[in-house]
Design a protein around this motif. Structure first.
Motif, PDB file in Angstrom:
ATOM      1  N   ILE A 162      41.893  43.854  82.383  1.00 40.24           N
ATOM      2  CA  ILE A 162      42.627  42.617  82.136  1.00 40.24           C
ATOM      3  C   ILE A 162      41.732  41.642  81.377  1.00 40.24           C
ATOM      4  O   ILE A 162      40.511  41.760  81.403  1.00 40.24           O
ATOM      5  N   ARG A 163      42.374  40.675  80.702  1.00 37.34           N
ATOM      6  CA  ARG A 163      41.607  39.669  79.975  1.00 37.34           C
ATOM      7  C   ARG A 163      40.762  38.863  80.962  1.00 37.34           C
ATOM      8  O   ARG A 163      41.217  38.548  82.058  1.00 37.34           O
ATOM      9  N   GLU A 219      46.996  28.667  81.883  1.00 38.55           N
ATOM     10  CA  GLU A 219      47.177  30.052  82.336  1.00 38.55           C
ATOM     11  C   GLU A 219      46.492  30.247  83.684  1.00 38.55           C
ATOM     12  O   GLU A 219      47.053  30.857  84.592  1.00 38.55           O
ATOM     13  N   GLN A 220      45.295  29.696  83.819  1.00 42.21           N
ATOM     14  CA  GLN A 220      44.576  29.779  85.088  1.00 42.21           C
ATOM     15  C   GLN A 220      45.355  29.080  86.196  1.00 42.21           C
ATOM     16  O   GLN A 220      45.485  29.605  87.300  1.00 42.21           O
ATOM     17  N   GLU A 221      45.901  27.915  85.875  1.00 39.84           N
ATOM     18  CA  GLU A 221      46.683  27.149  86.855  1.00 39.84           C
ATOM     19  C   GLU A 221      47.919  27.935  87.292  1.00 39.84           C
ATOM     20  O   GLU A 221      48.252  27.974  88.482  1.00 39.84           O
ATOM     21  N   ALA A 222      48.590  28.576  86.352  1.00 43.17           N
ATOM     22  CA  ALA A 222      49.783  29.365  86.672  1.00 43.17           C
ATOM     23  C   ALA A 222      49.425  30.543  87.579  1.00 43.17           C
ATOM     24  O   ALA A 222      50.133  30.830  88.554  1.00 43.17           O
ATOM     25  N   ASN A 250      52.484  36.126  77.909  1.00 36.70           N
ATOM     26  CA  ASN A 250      51.101  36.395  77.499  1.00 36.70           C
ATOM     27  C   ASN A 250      50.271  36.933  78.667  1.00 36.70           C
ATOM     28  O   ASN A 250      49.463  37.848  78.492  1.00 36.70           O
ATOM     29  N   LEU A 251      50.468  36.365  79.858  1.00 35.72           N
ATOM     30  CA  LEU A 251      49.736  36.834  81.026  1.00 35.72           C
ATOM     31  C   LEU A 251      50.177  38.243  81.432  1.00 35.72           C
ATOM     32  O   LEU A 251      49.374  39.030  81.932  1.00 35.72           O
ATOM     33  N   GLY A 306      47.681  41.703  81.332  1.00 35.25           N
ATOM     34  CA  GLY A 306      47.443  42.515  82.519  1.00 35.25           C
ATOM     35  C   GLY A 306      47.339  41.757  83.822  1.00 35.25           C
ATOM     36  O   GLY A 306      47.073  42.347  84.865  1.00 35.25           O
ATOM     37  N   TRP A 307      47.568  40.452  83.804  1.00 39.15           N
ATOM     38  CA  TRP A 307      47.479  39.648  85.021  1.00 39.15           C
ATOM     39  C   TRP A 307      48.771  39.668  85.834  1.00 39.15           C
ATOM     40  O   TRP A 307      48.730  39.591  87.065  1.00 39.15           O
TER      41      TRP A 307
END
Length: 100
Positions: free
Chosen positions: A5-6, A15-18, A50-51, A55-56
């Motif tokens: 994963i990225r 993205e981190q918050e989500a 995008n996530l 791969g998240w």
């Protein structure tokens, strides 16, 4: 550390918050996630896509969602996303290291 994963540090702060929100609150759709992280719905949909590509996240399969805190199963009228196994492992690793 998971390499498929990225990397966390390459992710945008939103993205981190989500990801942290989905980890805390369980699977959710763009509509409700965008309200919680105070972001435009269209942008949130792109962010989730995008996530998923990174791969998240993965899409929740089925027609009903059994989410903690709900008395009855939720009928899925939207596309719901949850953390992938590798995403969960990576967030656990980051939490143990004190990064998140």
């Amino acid at each position: 550390m998971v390499s498929s994963i990225r990397q966390w540090k390459e992710l945008d702060p939103k993205e981190q918050e989500a990801l942290l929100d989905i980890r805390k609150n369980g699977p959710d759709c763009a509509k409700f996630l965008s309200r919680r992280i105070k972001m435009d719905l269209g942008e949130t949909m792109k962010l989730l896509s995008n996530l998923e590509k990174a791969g998240w996240l993965k899409r929740v399969q089925g027609t009903f969602l059994f989410k903690r805190g709900f008395k009855k199963p939720k009928h899925m009228n939207h596309t719901y996303y949850e953390l992938t196994r590798n995403g969960e492992k990576e967030l656990r690793f980051l939490a143990r290291k004190g990064i998140i």
